[in-house]
Design an enzyme around this catalytic site. Structure first.
Site: not given
Lengths: 281, 281
Positions: B31, B138, B157, B160
């Site tokens: 990202q 994850g 956590d 979006d």
């Protein structure tokens, strides 16, 4: 085509809302009044560049300013609303079964007219037979009527503390309101964002603590208002504002089709995050 | 000089924040990572154009995602956090007296590095001897460990539900998390704005209701997040998440210097406005 409305909520933070149309624009004797149609929130009323409400979220502010003080009071028959020419708080107050008369004192008659034309679902209560709309300065009006001590509840539905509403955030005005209340009267006012307006809330809280037996702060979560977290300051001469009064035992709140308020929200809206409690210490 | 960061929170609504400096900018393998210094909110971490937190309000999100599930659990010793490479939720979890070990699985190691450099007060917990930071996906990590059923609490956590976090909002992932929990385990995830993401919240809520004995939604008020009203979805196998567990009787919460969370806020954060309850019916 892309057209956007920008609101500078502080000098360094703002929001932008994409608009479809400008439905109305004028300079009244008191302020700039604009009505936009927006893609995200439906119609939106803007006074002096500050958003008052949008169709999609007006219910939050209006329910919480109207219903929390009224359902804390045993039998709020006679109500005074200062500001609120759009009629939203009236609409909510009329849901209380005891209300017999509402005086709405709005300094700017043009807000009433524009709301009737563009926000019929918010302004509906303005035409109720129990409502009297008075085009006057709220401060002057209160000075004239305060000796009568005639109101069960006084609600301050003001714009931000600049321009025409500035005097509605001052000690003289709060004292005047207290005198206009009956011996078991209740007062509530919108008092801005705990995130951006700490000093204002602290100052008002001190004054309300001086004046009322049972002062308190409650909150609502209002999208498009600065920070989304909004405060109301309430002062009560007799009743605990944290509790719905016992006179509503058995009252069917679900019949009101409320979208934000409930007896549980009433109580929990007084439970403040630590950083807000810290402001009011 | 005036420089502004704009976040489009929906196609038709956004916020703008005045920036003083761009402190860091890179494209990691996953990202775009940017760190700004802002006038209003201090430093701000932005991933793929979306604000993760600012120095001035990060405490709200981190306290509420970290503390509500942990203080609902009798003795949360072993914690898994998916995402959260900044360390904010770790910092809060370490305030629970029972915590012995935290696995943090962050897909993007660069978020950890950047947070350590620019947000030392948030990242402080990353260096705690009880914390293991694992750079992994994850979803893959959970698949590998789920048969062990080793965790007391799993906290999601995430960013979006687009880009790297998309899979963290799907049924398979939630089922995998359930299997990785002990028989009295508890699960919590950030689940976006009830104002703008009704369908997402409704879908997740249905899944969590299928999986857990005690599912629920709670909220926090977070400025700079879309609408300011933010939801968390929690699933518990045994303990009532609405209540602080009895094992904390006598625990001194004031010693933690929390700025948002308190035992009263814990309970009231589950009391939802009618329009949010309506989403989850």
């Amino acid at each position: 085509m892309e057209a956007w409305f920008f609101e500078n909520q502080t000098g360094n933070f703002g929001i932008k809302i994409r608009i479809e149309k400008i439905l109305h624009h004028e300079y009244s004797n008191f302020q700039e009044i604009t009505v936009y149609d927006t893609f995200e929130f439906g119609r939106m009323l803007v006074l002096d560049q500050a958003i008052m409400f949008t169709d999609k979220n007006e219910f939050i502010y209006h329910e919480m300013l109207g219903l929390v003080p009224l359902f804390s009071h045993k039998n709020p028959e006679r109500i005074l609303i200062i500001g609120g020419g759009d009629g939203g708080v009236i609409r909510e107050c009329l849901k209380n079964p005891f209300v017999e008369h509402i005086d709405l004192v709005e300094i700017d008659k043009r807000v009433v007219d524009v709301s009737k034309e563009f926000f019929p679902e918010i302004a509906c209560g303005l035409k109720d037979r129990r409502v009297e709309v008075i085009a006057d300065d709220g401060i002057e009006f209160l000075k004239r009527v305060e000796s009568s001590g005639r109101y069960d509840a006084i609600l301050i539905d003001s714009t931000d503390p600049v321009g025409p509403a500035e005097g509605l955030f001052k000690r003289d005005f709060y004292e005047s309101a207290e005198r206009a209340l009956k011996d078991d009267g209740i007062f509530a006012a919108q008092t801005e964002s705990p995130f951006f307006n700490k000093n204002l809330i602290r100052d008002i809280n001190k004054i309300i603590k001086d004046i009322y037996e049972k002062p308190s702060i409650y909150y609502a979560m209002i999208p498009v208002y600065p920070s989304g977290l909004w405060s109301f300051t309430i002062g009560s001469k007799k009743y605990q504002p944290q509790n719905i009064n016992e006179s509503y035992k058995g009252f069917d709140f679900t019949s009101l089709s409320l979208k934000y308020y409930s007896p549980e929200i009433h109580a929990s809206s007084f439970i403040l995050p630590n950083f807000v409690k810290e402001i009011c210490k």
